[in-house]
Enzyme design. Sequence first.
Site, mmCIF file in Angstrom:
data_model
loop_
_atom_site.group_PDB
_atom_site.id
_atom_site.type_symbol
_atom_site.label_atom_id
_atom_site.label_comp_id
_atom_site.label_asym_id
_atom_site.label_seq_id
_atom_site.Cartn_x
_atom_site.Cartn_y
_atom_site.Cartn_z
ATOM 1 N N LYS B 27 37.477 29.824 17.336
ATOM 2 C CA LYS B 27 37.397 30.079 15.906
ATOM 3 C C LYS B 27 36.337 29.208 15.262
ATOM 4 C CE LYS B 27 41.446 31.086 14.253
ATOM 5 N NZ LYS B 27 42.838 30.596 14.179
ATOM 6 N N ARG B 96 43.581 25.459 10.406
ATOM 7 C CA ARG B 96 43.942 26.369 11.484
ATOM 8 C C ARG B 96 43.670 25.718 12.833
ATOM 9 N NH1 ARG B 96 41.630 32.213 9.608
ATOM 10 N NH2 ARG B 96 42.361 32.068 7.479
ATOM 11 N N GLY B 105 51.572 31.029 20.665
ATOM 12 C CA GLY B 105 52.580 29.980 20.795
ATOM 13 C C GLY B 105 52.195 28.696 20.107
ATOM 14 N N MET B 107 50.612 26.443 16.811
ATOM 15 C CA MET B 107 50.557 26.553 15.364
ATOM 16 C C MET B 107 49.328 27.365 15.001
ATOM 17 S SD MET B 107 50.055 23.677 12.495
ATOM 18 C CE MET B 107 48.456 24.289 11.945
ATOM 19 N N ARG B 336 35.413 37.690 16.104
ATOM 20 C CA ARG B 336 35.660 37.599 17.553
ATOM 21 C C ARG B 336 35.360 38.960 18.180
ATOM 22 N NH1 ARG B 336 42.245 37.169 16.853
ATOM 23 N NH2 ARG B 336 42.470 39.155 15.775
ATOM 24 N N HIS B 458 59.238 56.605 47.327
ATOM 25 C CA HIS B 458 58.725 57.962 47.503
ATOM 26 C C HIS B 458 58.123 58.492 46.211
ATOM 27 C CE1 HIS B 458 59.233 62.386 47.605
ATOM 28 N NE2 HIS B 458 58.741 62.230 48.825
ATOM 29 N N SER B 816 39.182 51.026 59.728
ATOM 30 C CA SER B 816 39.543 51.173 58.327
ATOM 31 C C SER B 816 40.709 50.227 58.069
ATOM 32 C CB SER B 816 39.924 52.622 58.019
ATOM 33 O OG SER B 816 40.212 52.747 56.652
ATOM 34 N N CYS B 884 41.125 51.328 53.251
ATOM 35 C CA CYS B 884 41.775 52.480 52.630
ATOM 36 C C CYS B 884 43.142 52.141 52.077
ATOM 37 C CB CYS B 884 41.854 53.643 53.618
ATOM 38 S SG CYS B 884 42.904 53.297 55.042
ATOM 39 N N TYR B 904 32.450 50.913 53.030
ATOM 40 C CA TYR B 904 33.069 51.692 51.957
ATOM 41 C C TYR B 904 34.480 51.208 51.676
ATOM 42 C CZ TYR B 904 35.698 54.221 55.589
ATOM 43 O OH TYR B 904 36.523 54.536 56.625
#
Lengths: 931, 931
Positions: B27, B96, B105, B107, B336, B458, B816, B884, B904
């Site tokens: 800030k 602030r 959390g 101040m 921001r 599943h 793989s 994979c 890959y």
Amino acid sequence: MVIGSDIQFVFRFEDVEDASTSLLGGKGAHLCEMAQLGLPVPPGFVITTEACRQYRKARKFPDGLWDQIIANLQALEKATGRRFNDPTNPLVVSVRSGAPISMPGMMDTILNLGLNHATTAALGHEMEDVRPALDSHRRFLQSFGSVVLGLPGEGFERVLEHHRQKAGAHFDYELQPDTLNQIIAEFITLTEGRIPTDPWDQLKQAVEAVFASWDNPRAIYYRDYYGIDGDMGTAAVVMRMVYGNLGPDSGTGVLFTRNPATGEHVLFGEYLPNAQGEDVVAGVRTPMRLDQLHEAQPDVHAELHRVAKELELHYKDVQDVEFTVERARLYMLQTRSAKRSAGASVRIAVEMVNEGLITKEEALARVDPRELPTILLPQFEPEALRRADEGGAQIAKGLAASPGAATGRIALDPDRAVEAAAQGQRVILVRAETSADDIHGIIKAEGVLTSRGGLTSHAAVVTRGMGKPCVVGAEEIQVDMENRTVTAGGKVLEEGDTISINGARGRVYIGRIQTIAPSLDKLEEMKTLLAWADETRTLQVWANADTPEDAVRARQLGAEGIGLCRTEHMFFAPDRLPHMRQVLLHAGEAQELTSRVQTLERLESEATAARRGKVHDELEKARKEADASPAMQRFRSGLKRLEEFQEEDFTGILRAMDNLPVVVRLLDAPMHEFLPSAEEIPEFLEATQLGDDNDLNEAQVLALVERSREANPMLGHRGCRLGISFPAIYEMQVRAMLRAAAKLSAEGLHVHPEIMIPLASHVNELTHLRLLVDRIKEQVEAEEKTTVSVKYGSMIEVPRAALTAGEMAKEAEFFSFGSNDLTQMGFGYSRDDAEGKFLNSYLEMGVLPTNPFNTLDTDGIGQLMQIAVEKGKATRPDISLGLCGEHGGDPASIHFCHDIGLHYVSASPMRVPGARLAAAQAVLKGQKHSG
Amino acid sequence: MVIGSDIQFVFRFEDVEDASTSLLGGKGAHLCEMAQLGLPVPPGFVITTEACRQYRKARKFPDGLWDQIIANLQALEKATGRRFNDPTNPLVVSVRSGAPISMPGMMDTILNLGLNHATTAALGHEMEDVRPALDSHRRFLQSFGSVVLGLPGEGFERVLEHHRQKAGAHFDYELQPDTLNQIIAEFITLTEGRIPTDPWDQLKQAVEAVFASWDNPRAIYYRDYYGIDGDMGTAAVVMRMVYGNLGPDSGTGVLFTRNPATGEHVLFGEYLPNAQGEDVVAGVRTPMRLDQLHEAQPDVHAELHRVAKELELHYKDVQDVEFTVERARLYMLQTRSAKRSAGASVRIAVEMVNEGLITKEEALARVDPRELPTILLPQFEPEALRRADEGGAQIAKGLAASPGAATGRIALDPDRAVEAAAQGQRVILVRAETSADDIHGIIKAEGVLTSRGGLTSHAAVVTRGMGKPCVVGAEEIQVDMENRTVTAGGKVLEEGDTISINGARGRVYIGRIQTIAPSLDKLEEMKTLLAWADETRTLQVWANADTPEDAVRARQLGAEGIGLCRTEHMFFAPDRLPHMRQVLLHAGEAQELTSRVQTLERLESEATAARRGKVHDELEKARKEADASPAMQRFRSGLKRLEEFQEEDFTGILRAMDNLPVVVRLLDAPMHEFLPSAEEIPEFLEATQLGDDNDLNEAQVLALVERSREANPMLGHRGCRLGISFPAIYEMQVRAMLRAAAKLSAEGLHVHPEIMIPLASHVNELTHLRLLVDRIKEQVEAEEKTTVSVKYGSMIEVPRAALTAGEMAKEAEFFSFGSNDLTQMGFGYSRDDAEGKFLNSYLEMGVLPTNPFNTLDTDGIGQLMQIAVEKGKATRPDISLGLCGEHGGDPASIHFCHDIGLHYVSASPMRVPGARLAAAQAVLKGQKHSG
């Protein structure tokens, strides 16, 4: 004598000076060696394995081979003064195969080669009895027909049987010449005249048959199975037939240069006068013991003594010899190293050192470490076992879960086992499978038999720990609890009937088979051998022991520490299990309540002054709620009882191992293994006095049990994962252990407790639990007003732990390889499933060379261990390294552990002696390689 | 301005040239930067994080800090022409906290600091209205009391509520000066006069409270959880209060420099005239949209435009700005980077490149690859979702199994789902858990909700494959099949009632929430971004696809091949499952019969001529027996049907992937997953027409099913183990695949099939199965009169396979990595069990830094991969390397794959775009590191 080829394919026994087994086969080489030693060997020659190899390639005799055979046979004719096909003085020979490695399934022997009608008549004349000559001809035709021509054996048997019946004869030797002539005629018809009468043709076909038999399916299968080189080929041995059936001064026998059962240094064997080799086997007449031969034929007996001594001097090992006496003249037909019992093996090795025959190092190399445990176990009395086998008493086969022999009455549940044992009966506990609830029955039983389960099933693990015989997974057996019967092999046995089991071979017998305990003198020699082993080895041998009794026994067997004390086994006892269950069932709820209190405690300590009051009130409330919770009360009371038990356990073990290290593994077993099955819940509720004055009912317990069920318990909520989820359990264990240590130290003992974390896969788990250990240690030290010294280490049994051992060693002062789990996870095999479903066929098909659960897979799993050793040492050079899986008792695996620089292996107490020996062998092998 | 210390703890906004976030907080740094840019920022200063760090150590202000604060405040007085405590022209400020990293959390803010009775009166005078001044004083007391003094907020709320009721006021701004005065008096009593009236004391305590709030429990917890350095400390920002409630030319608002929902390049935000910031949030009056401000205050609007442009030019990103207009004068209070939707993120990145604001590389780095799939999925319409959330429509939470939003009527079984869908209804299938039998229902449903099961259940696996929303393990939900109701959150829903689920967040709502489909223009920008990614990346991206439809979609999304075609999923369809079950049930028996025939075939070929006849007879008999066996018939007929299905499947997939490689993994699933449950057996018998004309009954099927049950199916009889035990199944698959390839080649397509062996742990498994593949290949080539080219490779998913990759590569042309199983076995975690039982708490406690099933554990599992890559390449330099597992869609894991040189990754189709982007980011990161 080389003819027609540059290669010498045929060697006369007496010409060979440095007999090569690979060229001449075992049988041939030994005959040559005996001839060189001047021992009486019938004259003959060996056709080499090289000839066989060339034959296999070309599917015909290599150039020159047949010429060389002819030349050697002619030399044999000259040497014996006999000739093939000679109508008055015929030469008769035997042809045998002899591979470099003994191998069943190949053609073995054709005796009496050279016989036909004419030569048989001559032989009868020479024998002064036509009957044995005709019988020899008959035998020749029969074996040539079936072995060389490959005709079905039944055809010949049918003819024989027909004539035996007709003649009213029980035995072949009762058949008279007329009948024998008739049989011979029928055999010739049966073989369509394809058996040559010319001895030269007979010889040629027989040698070809020997060579071809190298590739018969049984031999191929055997080689595949044992990984024997298929290109080795076999030799063939041709030698003059000698006859032991030429009168009372002839005979045939078997000689062991020492007693192969006991190892005693006396000639041992049997002799049958006036008989051929096959007659001994046929068991028609009772052979005499060799010492009886002394009276009958003192010269032969003396000669045998001389031969035995000569052979042992040459081979430096006990020999198993076949011999024949032909008209008072001794002939050696074969010699080889004698198979012997484990006890004999040890005694012979030690005595041969004492006799100056071999060195201590040779003695150490001579004994198979895997056999040592059997010396310590009861075994079936061999004669009783033979009778049982012949009588068809075997009713089932299963997995050899824990070695030793046992006999006793069937008990179908643990209570019945305890009852019967209390009445002085010997009992075998027979179950579909055992669980923690059976432990009191297992303790009282002589042995355990289950129809289900694998080599890591509850029954297998528990009995191995106890050194009690056990057969598991005997699937032919059906246990019918309703009718209280056991069905197997078509027989229905009632509870109380007697059976016998052999846990080393996985066999089950109906009825009683006498067992014998190892005699003390065997153990004396074992002590000597192991003392030599201890002088040699550098690898320490510790033991896996879970009880003070196990620890005492382990120490007696030479263990230099406890490498694995599995605390979960301590909870399986019937007086403890209900408390353990009570703790585990309520652990989840208790932990939630505890976490809440702990969070508020932290908040209170961190709160600003203004807020503190409010947090404090909440904290007090949470504490009260936790204290008032029935779940928490049950959890705590169960834990308190367990803590008392544990302190007692640890006190006993640490006391037994005064001055030696004791590695205690914190609780590892999967939760569900402890939890009651649906049927056990009422009993559990009763045992823990729950279900009366509060709301906990069967359904709730069942729900709690269900919640802990897992898809893959092996990879589930166990080990340190449980310890981190429910810290109160590990806290209890650490407290009990350290308190026991503190009290024993106060008594003046030197205890060396080590705490081991199971199933860690990340260093953070070790960090997390080290804080727990430190906290409890501080508490105990404050309470007991002393300091306790304890090492902190980790199992390395998860692949990731091995791979990140550099990190793990930041927290762990020692590593202990849990090679069972490492193998399971490294291969992705659940042992229980693999052994039943695919592992056996993998081994049969050769997909795996060995069972990785028995012998460490050095390529894969061993690589993980090497990585861990390297990285662990890099982080902490003085890290202590051990192995405590089942491989700790396997010689090949022990060699590997020695080679990669572990400090110790830990094996079950019974396997400690073998491990000591194997560790010595590892040193000797290393010296040999580097020397 | 440094006073009384060598360290400068306080910086005026305008003095800072190079604002450091770590020193000034986010800030503070941004306020300094805005001041430097000449943007209108109220005057003020930042107290550094260093001051906080020193304060935390000493528990008091460091030497010189307070003097520096005083000096800067005095400078502020001078700059504003106001003074603390001045009865006519008082200075009022806000204080602030501002940490370097945004963190809840702590101040947050104290406004109106400097007010007391006297200055409030002066403020009222200045405002020309005493009410807002008194209200400001009231607010100051309330926030100071609760935030700085730590008093419970309820006390203040109770006073307020009492007076609201008394005055009949709904809103605080309706409270009149008298009442406000009374409230202020009561607040002063409530705080026992502990709130200082002197602004200097107020300021000192407020700054201390900011520093202390760094260590409040919520902040500590947050930092622990996100692994944020706890020693960083927070800065504090003090600046002049500006008031937006001084009349119609004042106001307050929020500005996004672009639309954060759509990415459109327009000013976006809200403005409330004559109001303070909190009033906007209170939602009392409806704010105006920023474009409406153009008419009301054109100058301010123009100024905002200028500011927005300036900020984007400076930050090169979309900004989220808070501002206040005080008497027509604009003040920026904060800026921001704006949070934005995934779609906006892509559009903004692409448009900023087009505008020349950022480079393509920056654009690629700017978008989170994990967000891309959500662009492709239906989502809840944001406003409708907000209403649902506020209306308490959420009734349960579960695991986010498969992303996307869906709304539809509850169907409690698959048949009902199919029925309802046939009637045109949208359906959500709700089940306790799903099985293979539910597949037709899942296909027809908009989404799936289960009360049980984990992220690999599943339902989860199947829906992810289909790209269909799914929530699993929603334990609050009870499915009552008897009454056909669903209970959740205390509500009972009937089948047919409407619910909505969000599969990306695991949320379940009652009622309908409107969903929106992604608009095409978003996808256009995505295409552009991905085209840039494709230019950059070197790692290929393939897809996991099991059906032709999946393959087509994968290709549309940019997949360059199929890296994993899981054949087991093909067998779950309701028309196939019975045949699969039939095959598996009889596989054991059929294999025994087949083995016997094969053994005899071998014996026959090897037999001597004489024996051949006999063996041949036996062989014929065995063949007849096998053919006549009902088990064999069932096995073969099932297999035949499956082969037809498979050929169709492979034809579809290979056709869809013309010119691209398709890796087909042979059957992997554990047997028991396919077998019918007890209840399903009658249906199964009917479907396969068994149980009528032969002896197979329910009990027998049950026994066959039981025989295949396993203790740890994950480590059991699956993958190539099954393929080796029951070769007919793999033979069928290979035949179907090669035949499909041959036929397509004949059509002129360029197909590139690759056969992949699952779960191999030993090279011998690969050798064994390569022979099988070669044999079938020969057959197919002979039948189809063509040649088929097919690559042969192995999954590397078992630790031992990775460790022995040098051996494996002798057989495998490609590897793989199956990173799911590799993680399971490497960690020893069963994913299903771990996620329910201990993994979450491990993550919460920080025992594990991340979930290794989501992000590859590079230290451990990654090491196995590196070993395999190294050894594989050493044996076969041109080996093809891919991954994979599910990690193939995770950016961090993709970076690792890029770094270790894989060729890959293969991800589910929906994750292909994200993987393309992540692969590009990996290159950029590498360039950055090496550059």
